[in-house]
Design a protein around this motif. Sequence first.
Motif, mmCIF file in Angstrom:
data_model
loop_
_atom_site.group_PDB
_atom_site.id
_atom_site.type_symbol
_atom_site.label_atom_id
_atom_site.label_comp_id
_atom_site.label_asym_id
_atom_site.label_seq_id
_atom_site.Cartn_x
_atom_site.Cartn_y
_atom_site.Cartn_z
ATOM 1 N N LEU A 11 -2.020 1.076 -11.100
ATOM 2 C CA LEU A 11 -1.651 0.055 -10.481
ATOM 3 C C LEU A 11 -2.363 0.332 -8.998
ATOM 4 O O LEU A 11 -2.666 1.361 -8.526
ATOM 5 C CB LEU A 11 -0.232 0.013 -9.900
ATOM 6 N N GLU A 12 -2.803 -0.840 -8.364
ATOM 7 C CA GLU A 12 -3.685 -0.872 -7.211
ATOM 8 C C GLU A 12 -2.978 -1.441 -6.060
ATOM 9 O O GLU A 12 -2.369 -2.615 -6.348
ATOM 10 C CB GLU A 12 -4.992 -1.173 -7.391
ATOM 11 N N THR A 13 -3.054 -1.211 -4.772
ATOM 12 C CA THR A 13 -2.529 -2.009 -3.635
ATOM 13 C C THR A 13 -2.951 -3.435 -3.644
ATOM 14 O O THR A 13 -4.220 -3.627 -3.989
ATOM 15 C CB THR A 13 -2.991 -1.302 -2.336
ATOM 16 N N GLY A 69 0.806 -1.156 0.123
ATOM 17 C CA GLY A 69 0.124 -0.146 0.024
ATOM 18 C C GLY A 69 0.926 1.251 0.091
ATOM 19 O O GLY A 69 0.485 2.223 -0.467
ATOM 20 N N ASP A 70 1.916 1.177 0.388
ATOM 21 C CA ASP A 70 2.932 2.297 0.560
ATOM 22 C C ASP A 70 3.886 2.439 -0.606
ATOM 23 O O ASP A 70 4.806 3.321 -0.779
ATOM 24 C CB ASP A 70 3.719 2.503 1.768
ATOM 25 N N SER A 71 3.510 1.727 -1.542
ATOM 26 C CA SER A 71 4.230 1.953 -3.013
ATOM 27 C C SER A 71 4.063 3.142 -3.784
ATOM 28 O O SER A 71 2.982 3.568 -3.791
ATOM 29 C CB SER A 71 3.928 0.621 -3.998
ATOM 30 N N PRO A 72 5.151 3.949 -3.836
ATOM 31 C CA PRO A 72 4.777 5.194 -4.921
ATOM 32 C C PRO A 72 4.386 5.026 -6.176
ATOM 33 O O PRO A 72 4.003 5.921 -6.882
ATOM 34 C CB PRO A 72 6.348 5.705 -5.115
ATOM 35 N N CYS A 73 4.096 3.673 -6.514
ATOM 36 C CA CYS A 73 3.545 3.320 -8.059
ATOM 37 C C CYS A 73 2.007 3.325 -7.612
ATOM 38 O O CYS A 73 1.489 3.044 -8.898
ATOM 39 C CB CYS A 73 4.081 2.149 -8.626
ATOM 40 N N VAL A 74 1.324 2.944 -6.564
ATOM 41 C CA VAL A 74 -0.039 3.194 -6.517
ATOM 42 C C VAL A 74 -0.600 4.095 -6.963
ATOM 43 O O VAL A 74 -0.259 5.121 -6.698
ATOM 44 C CB VAL A 74 -0.363 2.613 -4.977
ATOM 45 N N LEU A 97 14.317 -2.556 -10.043
ATOM 46 C CA LEU A 97 12.850 -2.686 -10.292
ATOM 47 C C LEU A 97 12.278 -2.707 -8.778
ATOM 48 O O LEU A 97 11.221 -2.198 -8.396
ATOM 49 C CB LEU A 97 12.515 -4.153 -11.035
ATOM 50 N N ALA A 98 12.942 -3.604 -7.814
ATOM 51 C CA ALA A 98 12.355 -3.673 -6.289
ATOM 52 C C ALA A 98 12.291 -2.348 -5.689
ATOM 53 O O ALA A 98 11.390 -2.037 -4.962
ATOM 54 C CB ALA A 98 13.211 -4.771 -5.774
ATOM 55 N N ASP A 99 13.342 -1.759 -5.853
ATOM 56 C CA ASP A 99 13.269 -0.085 -5.328
ATOM 57 C C ASP A 99 12.515 0.629 -5.731
ATOM 58 O O ASP A 99 11.946 1.339 -5.161
ATOM 59 C CB ASP A 99 14.866 0.412 -5.713
ATOM 60 N N LEU A 119 4.772 5.030 -16.420
ATOM 61 C CA LEU A 119 5.799 4.257 -15.431
ATOM 62 C C LEU A 119 7.067 3.880 -16.210
ATOM 63 O O LEU A 119 6.921 3.371 -17.313
ATOM 64 C CB LEU A 119 5.545 3.026 -14.804
ATOM 65 N N ASP A 120 8.213 4.327 -15.960
ATOM 66 C CA ASP A 120 9.422 4.237 -16.638
ATOM 67 C C ASP A 120 10.118 2.874 -16.183
ATOM 68 O O ASP A 120 10.855 3.142 -15.242
ATOM 69 C CB ASP A 120 10.220 5.411 -16.682
#
Length: 238
Positions: A194-196, A156-161, A212-214, A168-169
């Motif tokens: 993208l969703e949580t 839920g705290d991903s900056p990509c949500v 990618l993980a970061d 997205l790059d």
Amino acid sequence: MRVAIAGAGNVGRSIAAELVENGHEVLLIDKNPRAIKSDTLPQAEWLLADACELSSLEEAGIDSCDVAIAATGDDKANLVMSLLCKTEFGVPRTVGRVNHPKNEWLFNEVWGVDVAVSTPRLMSALVEEAVTVGDLVRLLTFHEGAANLVEMTLPGDSPCVGLRIGDLDWPGDVVLVAIIRDGHAQAPDTDGTLETGDELLFVTAQDYERQLADMLSPRRGGIAVANLATGTPRVGTI
């Protein structure tokens, strides 16, 4: 698709039943007369023979098969069958069952195995997937290690949500191939977001896994190595 399965025990019969249900032609081979239970799966062909012998594989018409699965409880037999199918009969696709983890290193292209399936590896990967939200899980390594199939359950705290997928790059040659949401797989939509809780499947070179993980989960950024199999998967095949 025509599939030959060596080993008509519980594992072999279960695989055969699934393939028959999906409309494939299946041949079950076993050298033990007690394993030949044609009444349990009359839609399949059954052959009493030793899949480690050239004459048996010739009798089975193994050269007409698209896939050969070595699913016996003996790793030596599975390796020999895979090697014969690949080198002597040119079967396009071979799948080898690994019974003992210590033998995993043998199940590769040298022994004619395209895909090695190890139950301990499979179970560990499922555990990793269940408990590591926000960690990148390596599920499968493609032939020669050029690329991996990796998965992350988006925290839920991903900056990509909430971000648009098309904006997205991704680092390097990372490719988002599928999103599993609410138990259903879907192709990535560039206009979608993208969703949580989304399970994201990527194909990527190992060199870009850390980036990618970061990007997806900078607070965790973990990478769990839990290979299910090694091989050269093809669309529409096992």
